[in-house]
Enzyme design. Structure first.
Site, mmCIF file in Angstrom:
data_model
loop_
_atom_site.group_PDB
_atom_site.id
_atom_site.type_symbol
_atom_site.label_atom_id
_atom_site.label_comp_id
_atom_site.label_asym_id
_atom_site.label_seq_id
_atom_site.Cartn_x
_atom_site.Cartn_y
_atom_site.Cartn_z
ATOM 1 N N HIS A 89 0.836 -1.203 0.000
ATOM 2 C CA HIS A 89 0.000 0.000 0.000
ATOM 3 C C HIS A 89 0.878 1.264 0.000
ATOM 4 O O HIS A 89 0.745 2.133 -0.870
ATOM 5 C CB HIS A 89 -0.909 -0.031 1.234
ATOM 6 C CG HIS A 89 -1.868 1.106 1.320
ATOM 7 N ND1 HIS A 89 -3.175 1.009 0.901
ATOM 8 C CD2 HIS A 89 -1.715 2.380 1.777
ATOM 9 C CE1 HIS A 89 -3.781 2.176 1.091
ATOM 10 N NE2 HIS A 89 -2.923 3.027 1.624
ATOM 11 N N GLU A 90 1.794 1.332 0.952
ATOM 12 C CA GLU A 90 2.642 2.531 1.054
ATOM 13 C C GLU A 90 3.571 2.662 -0.153
ATOM 14 O O GLU A 90 3.858 3.776 -0.604
ATOM 15 C CB GLU A 90 3.441 2.526 2.365
ATOM 16 C CG GLU A 90 2.602 2.446 3.657
ATOM 17 C CD GLU A 90 1.511 3.505 3.771
ATOM 18 O OE1 GLU A 90 1.654 4.579 3.166
ATOM 19 O OE2 GLU A 90 0.499 3.235 4.466
ATOM 20 N N HIS A 99 1.705 4.520 -2.804
ATOM 21 C CA HIS A 99 1.734 5.972 -2.565
ATOM 22 C C HIS A 99 3.091 6.542 -2.979
ATOM 23 O O HIS A 99 3.183 7.580 -3.628
ATOM 24 C CB HIS A 99 1.543 6.274 -1.070
ATOM 25 C CG HIS A 99 0.117 6.210 -0.592
ATOM 26 N ND1 HIS A 99 -0.897 6.937 -1.168
ATOM 27 C CD2 HIS A 99 -0.464 5.517 0.434
ATOM 28 C CE1 HIS A 99 -2.046 6.704 -0.521
ATOM 29 N NE2 HIS A 99 -1.810 5.838 0.455
ATOM 30 N N GLU A 108 -4.928 7.584 -3.039
ATOM 31 C CA GLU A 108 -5.357 6.299 -2.481
ATOM 32 C C GLU A 108 -5.546 5.274 -3.599
ATOM 33 O O GLU A 108 -5.322 4.077 -3.389
ATOM 34 C CB GLU A 108 -6.642 6.526 -1.683
ATOM 35 C CG GLU A 108 -6.959 5.479 -0.644
ATOM 36 C CD GLU A 108 -5.893 5.275 0.441
ATOM 37 O OE1 GLU A 108 -4.999 6.136 0.590
ATOM 38 O OE2 GLU A 108 -5.966 4.230 1.113
HETATM 39 ZN ZN ZN Z 1 -3.272 5.081 1.825
#
Ligand code: ZN
Length: 488
Positions: A256-257, A260, A286
């Site tokens: 997830h990170e 980003h 997101e």
């Molecule tokens: Zn996030």
């Protein structure tokens, strides 16, 4: 000095503050000795105030006016002036004394919320929330809006998004998801997901290599609450939490990170010079983390390719066949807690919060009525009974922190991610082969060209239209979830 040079000089100064603040903050959350906390907070506070002054000063107002009057600007400069002007005007609309009172209130409210959540004591937090809602309603009036006060608050998170659009998107999504979730069968497998932190760290690094997160311009460190932080365009760091009782949290959290971070790393450097060097919105940001976490990370193609290596590193899974593992990381069931929810039920947690906070801001719902309204919606949409407020209305920090208008970004992220992935797959029919073979280069390239490099130079609407050829739509997400969770 030429006016456009002065304009760039202004953003260069802000970037210098940003870089210093971000690095101090990263250090605070990953390395700093405990005793240093109060002094560090003071330093960060001082630098933040200095940066804010530069964005609200009279000399910046003059510069802004001169830029607005300049005719020969590039399209990027025009956009830069637009964005800066809107932000300047919003900042100027709140009377400083009121803002100061609000900042103090929010900081007290966060402490009160933490205690209330711990003790399952809604009554001690409610008075703070009442004051915060009153402030937010006032702020919406100061900012101004056409049809709904909530529109004025959405701007900070999703510029251009309105209640009218969100109502339609979320109602459709809710009506599709509620029956879909009723069809879920309970899972048969109970796996032991425990793993030593050191092994989790190795696997996280394996996976980062597969998705080509650029560690020559980033880092992965351990923390308590995972985050991504941009120090500068060539130094975008991520953190993760190694939960020894369930390694899925660290692995998918890291993906997830990394999503980003890859976004930030691939924004056109030139946009930094005019203040457009961030993500298009919270929702678009997101969408990139969820693309890495779910659309790649939880896909069969990816998991099949990384599973043998995971089994080598973690012999306890030697005898677990792939299908069992795959089912285990894609387990979907209605639940009470948003941050533990799976990709199928997650949006409903968000839609509930959206409907409630919109009603609070509109004045259709009082804070006193909030816990009951919360519990009713959980029953109606997710079919679960909320046993107490700590596991219900008190679970998230957002409202205590005054973040009204933030929640929709999470669901928008899923909606955008599904739209972008559908387009990517239609343009790269070899998508799954690339993922399976760990050939992430062409995928990163596609994201850079179509999404990342544009930074804030496009609004979320413009970006989605440019890439997919259509408007924001929940259809691709519904198709993706139906295929994965119902027909498979
Ligand atoms: Zn996030």
């Amino acid at each position: 000095m030429e006016i456009t040079k002065q304009w760039r000089e202004h953003f260069k100064q802000l970037r210098a503050f940003d870089e210093a603040i971000s690095l101090l903050y990263w250090d605070m959350r990953t390395q700093m000795p405990e005793q240093s906390a109060p002094l560090r907070a003071e330093t960060i506070g001082y630098l933040s105030t200095e940066a804010f002054k530069r964005q609200t000063s009279d000399s910046f107002a003059e510069l802004l006016a001169e830029m607005t009057a300049t005719e020969e600007l590039t399209p990027t400069e025009v956009r830069s002036v637009d964005v800066a002007k809107t932000q300047y005007e919003r900042n100027a609309k709140i009377p400083p004394a009121e803002y100061q009172a609000y900042v103090t209130l929010v900081s007290e409210a966060e402490t009160a919320w933490e205690k209330a959540k711990d003790k399952n004591d809604w009554g001690t937090f409610a008075p703070y929330l009442e004051k915060i809602v009153a402030f937010q309603r006032k702020f919406a009036d100061y900012f101004g809006y056409e049809t709904h006060p909530y529109d004025a608050l959405l701007y900070d998170y999703e510029p251009g998004m309105t209640v009218e659009q969100l109502d339609e998107l979320f109602q459709t999504l809710r009506d599709e998801l509620v029956p879909l979730i009723r069809q879920l069968k309970s899972s048969k497998h109970e796996l032991d997901w425990s793993m030593e932190a050191a092994v989790q760290e190795q696997i996280c690094h394996d996976w980062m290599r597969v998705v080509d997160y650029d560690l020559s311009r980033g880092r992965l460190d351990a923390t308590v609450h995972p985050f991504e932080i941009t120090i500068n365009r060539r130094d975008v760091r991520i953190t993760t939490k190694y939960d020894e009782s369930d390694f899925r949290n660290a692995l998918f959290g890291t993906m997830h990170e990394a999503g980003h971070a890859t976004y930030e790393q691939q924004i056109d450097e030139a946009l930094d010079e005019v203040g457009l060097g961030g993500g298009a919105s919270m929702g678009i940001h997101e969408s990139q983390s969820l693309f890495f976490e779910n659309f790649v990370g939880r896909s069969e193609a990816f998991l099949r390719s990384v599973y043998p290596r995971l089994q080598e590193r973690h012999p306890a899974f030697q005898d677990i066949d792939f299908d069992t593992f795959y089912a285990g990381v894609n387990e979907a069931k209605p639940s009470l807690i948003r941050i533990e929810a799976d990709e199928l039920t997650y949006s409903l947690h968000i839609i509930i919060r959206y409907e409630l906070e919109k009603a609070l801001i509109q004045g259709d719902l009082t804070v006193a009525e909030l816990p009951n309204a919360w519990n009713e919606k959980y029953r109606e949409y997710l079919g679960v009974e909320v046993p107490n407020d700590a596991k219900g209305v008190l679970q998230d920090v957002h409202w205590a922190g005054g973040s009204f208008g933030y929640f929709p970004s999470y669901a928008l992220g899923l909606i955008y991610a599904a739209q972008l992935t559908e387009t990517l797959k239609s343009e790269r029919s070899d998508f799954e082969t690339l993922v399976h073979e760990g050939e992430f280069g062409p995928i990163k390239q596609w994201l850079e060209t179509n999404v990342h490099r544009h930074g804030k130079s496009l609004t979320p609407n413009e970006l989605i239209k440019q890439v997919t050829g259509g408007d924001i739509s929940v259809r691709p997400l519904v198709r993706y979830l139906t295929k994965k969770y119902v027909t498979e």
